[in-house]
Design a protein around this motif. Structure first.
Motif, PDB file in Angstrom:
ATOM      1  N   ILE A 155      80.332  22.042  48.019  1.00 29.36           N
ATOM      2  CA  ILE A 155      81.993  22.913  47.739  1.00 29.36           C
ATOM      3  C   ILE A 155      82.757  21.774  47.105  1.00 29.36           C
ATOM      4  O   ILE A 155      83.328  22.530  46.334  1.00 29.36           O
ATOM      5  N   SER A 156      82.960  20.597  47.780  1.00 27.17           N
ATOM      6  CA  SER A 156      83.864  19.950  47.272  1.00 27.17           C
ATOM      7  C   SER A 156      83.871  19.391  45.923  1.00 27.17           C
ATOM      8  O   SER A 156      84.492  19.573  45.041  1.00 27.17           O
ATOM      9  N   ALA A 157      82.556  19.191  45.481  1.00 28.48           N
ATOM     10  CA  ALA A 157      82.187  18.735  44.085  1.00 28.48           C
ATOM     11  C   ALA A 157      82.359  19.992  42.984  1.00 28.48           C
ATOM     12  O   ALA A 157      83.146  19.786  41.978  1.00 28.48           O
ATOM     13  N   ILE A 158      82.055  21.119  43.701  1.00 34.99           N
ATOM     14  CA  ILE A 158      82.375  22.289  42.745  1.00 34.99           C
ATOM     15  C   ILE A 158      83.895  22.639  42.535  1.00 34.99           C
ATOM     16  O   ILE A 158      84.314  22.865  41.435  1.00 34.99           O
ATOM     17  N   GLY A 159      84.440  22.317  43.724  1.00 33.67           N
ATOM     18  CA  GLY A 159      86.048  22.568  43.403  1.00 33.67           C
ATOM     19  C   GLY A 159      86.752  21.520  42.905  1.00 33.67           C
ATOM     20  O   GLY A 159      87.507  22.011  41.768  1.00 33.67           O
ATOM     21  N   ASN A 160      86.133  20.397  42.684  1.00 36.91           N
ATOM     22  CA  ASN A 160      86.730  19.243  41.470  1.00 36.91           C
ATOM     23  C   ASN A 160      86.293  19.712  40.282  1.00 36.91           C
ATOM     24  O   ASN A 160      87.185  19.368  39.420  1.00 36.91           O
ATOM     25  N   VAL A 161      85.396  20.492  39.958  1.00 42.56           N
ATOM     26  CA  VAL A 161      84.990  20.725  38.719  1.00 42.56           C
ATOM     27  C   VAL A 161      85.876  22.061  38.323  1.00 42.56           C
ATOM     28  O   VAL A 161      86.181  21.971  37.086  1.00 42.56           O
ATOM     29  N   ARG A 162      86.005  23.068  38.960  1.00 43.55           N
ATOM     30  CA  ARG A 162      86.533  24.284  38.668  1.00 43.55           C
ATOM     31  C   ARG A 162      87.709  24.353  38.690  1.00 43.55           C
ATOM     32  O   ARG A 162      88.376  25.371  38.183  1.00 43.55           O
ATOM     33  N   LEU A 163      88.496  23.918  39.451  1.00 39.45           N
ATOM     34  CA  LEU A 163      89.887  24.071  39.944  1.00 39.45           C
ATOM     35  C   LEU A 163      90.765  23.367  38.671  1.00 39.45           C
ATOM     36  O   LEU A 163      90.240  22.454  37.941  1.00 39.45           O
ATOM     37  N   PRO A 164      91.958  24.027  38.268  1.00 38.38           N
ATOM     38  CA  PRO A 164      92.544  23.768  37.056  1.00 38.38           C
ATOM     39  C   PRO A 164      93.443  22.537  37.026  1.00 38.38           C
ATOM     40  O   PRO A 164      93.614  21.868  36.113  1.00 38.38           O
ATOM     41  N   ASP A 165      94.163  21.891  38.283  1.00 40.19           N
ATOM     42  CA  ASP A 165      94.956  20.864  38.013  1.00 40.19           C
ATOM     43  C   ASP A 165      94.718  19.854  38.977  1.00 40.19           C
ATOM     44  O   ASP A 165      93.976  19.991  40.016  1.00 40.19           O
ATOM     45  N   VAL A 166      95.522  18.729  39.097  1.00 39.99           N
ATOM     46  CA  VAL A 166      95.433  17.527  39.864  1.00 39.99           C
ATOM     47  C   VAL A 166      95.763  18.046  41.215  1.00 39.99           C
ATOM     48  O   VAL A 166      95.154  17.479  42.323  1.00 39.99           O
ATOM     49  N   TYR A 167      96.506  19.066  41.491  1.00 42.13           N
ATOM     50  CA  TYR A 167      97.257  19.321  42.881  1.00 42.13           C
ATOM     51  C   TYR A 167      96.080  20.017  43.462  1.00 42.13           C
ATOM     52  O   TYR A 167      95.708  19.736  44.917  1.00 42.13           O
ATOM     53  N   THR A 168      95.406  20.926  42.934  1.00 45.11           N
ATOM     54  CA  THR A 168      94.430  21.990  43.639  1.00 45.11           C
ATOM     55  C   THR A 168      93.091  21.215  43.869  1.00 45.11           C
ATOM     56  O   THR A 168      92.277  21.301  44.615  1.00 45.11           O
ATOM     57  N   ARG A 169      92.915  20.172  42.972  1.00 42.69           N
ATOM     58  CA  ARG A 169      91.516  19.342  42.838  1.00 42.69           C
ATOM     59  C   ARG A 169      91.575  18.470  44.135  1.00 42.69           C
ATOM     60  O   ARG A 169      90.655  18.114  44.742  1.00 42.69           O
TER      61      ARG A 169
END
Length: 133
Positions: free
Chosen positions: A22-36
């Protein structure tokens, strides 16, 4: 008795792997550095915790072996991951990395604008004093 230790350890390690995915998917899909950064720090910390606790319980139940290295690993992950995420986000914000358009509000903007004005006035005062010498 060792069968239960294997099952408990395997379940916790599987849960840790799912959180890491889930963390890896979030790093790929989220839009900016703050949410990643949020995705990377929160879910990967939980994933590593589950994997290390599963490993600790497996060896504790099956082999009666308590590993201080696993406890230290859990401690250092909890100590360093949130701090690292905070420092990365703070550095990105100070270097004016833009937020995504979907961001609702920027609560730090007023705070940093006031501090930048104060720092500029202090620098100007130091420059005037240095010229006067």
């Amino acid at each position: 008795m060792s069968g239960s230790g294997e099952v408990i350890g395997a379940i916790l390690i599987l849960i840790g792997a799912i959180f890491s995915l889930i963390s890896a998917i979030g790093n790929v899909r989220l839009p900016d550095v703050y949410t990643r950064s949020h995705a990377a720090s929160k879910s990967s910390t939980l994933g590593v915790l589950c994997a290390l606790v599963g490993t600790l319980l497996y060896f504790l139940i099956t082999d009666k072996f308590f590993s201080i290295r696993l406890i230290l690993g859990i401690f250092f992950v909890f100590l360093t991951a949130p701090v690292a995420a905070h420092v990365i986000c703070r550095a990105a914000y100070r270097h004016k990395v833009p937020l995504t358009e979907q961001s609702a509000q920027d609560e730090l903007k007023d705070y940093y604008m006031e501090n930048e004005i104060l720092e500029a006035k202090e620098d100007e005062a130091k420059l005037v004093m240095d010229q006067g010498k």
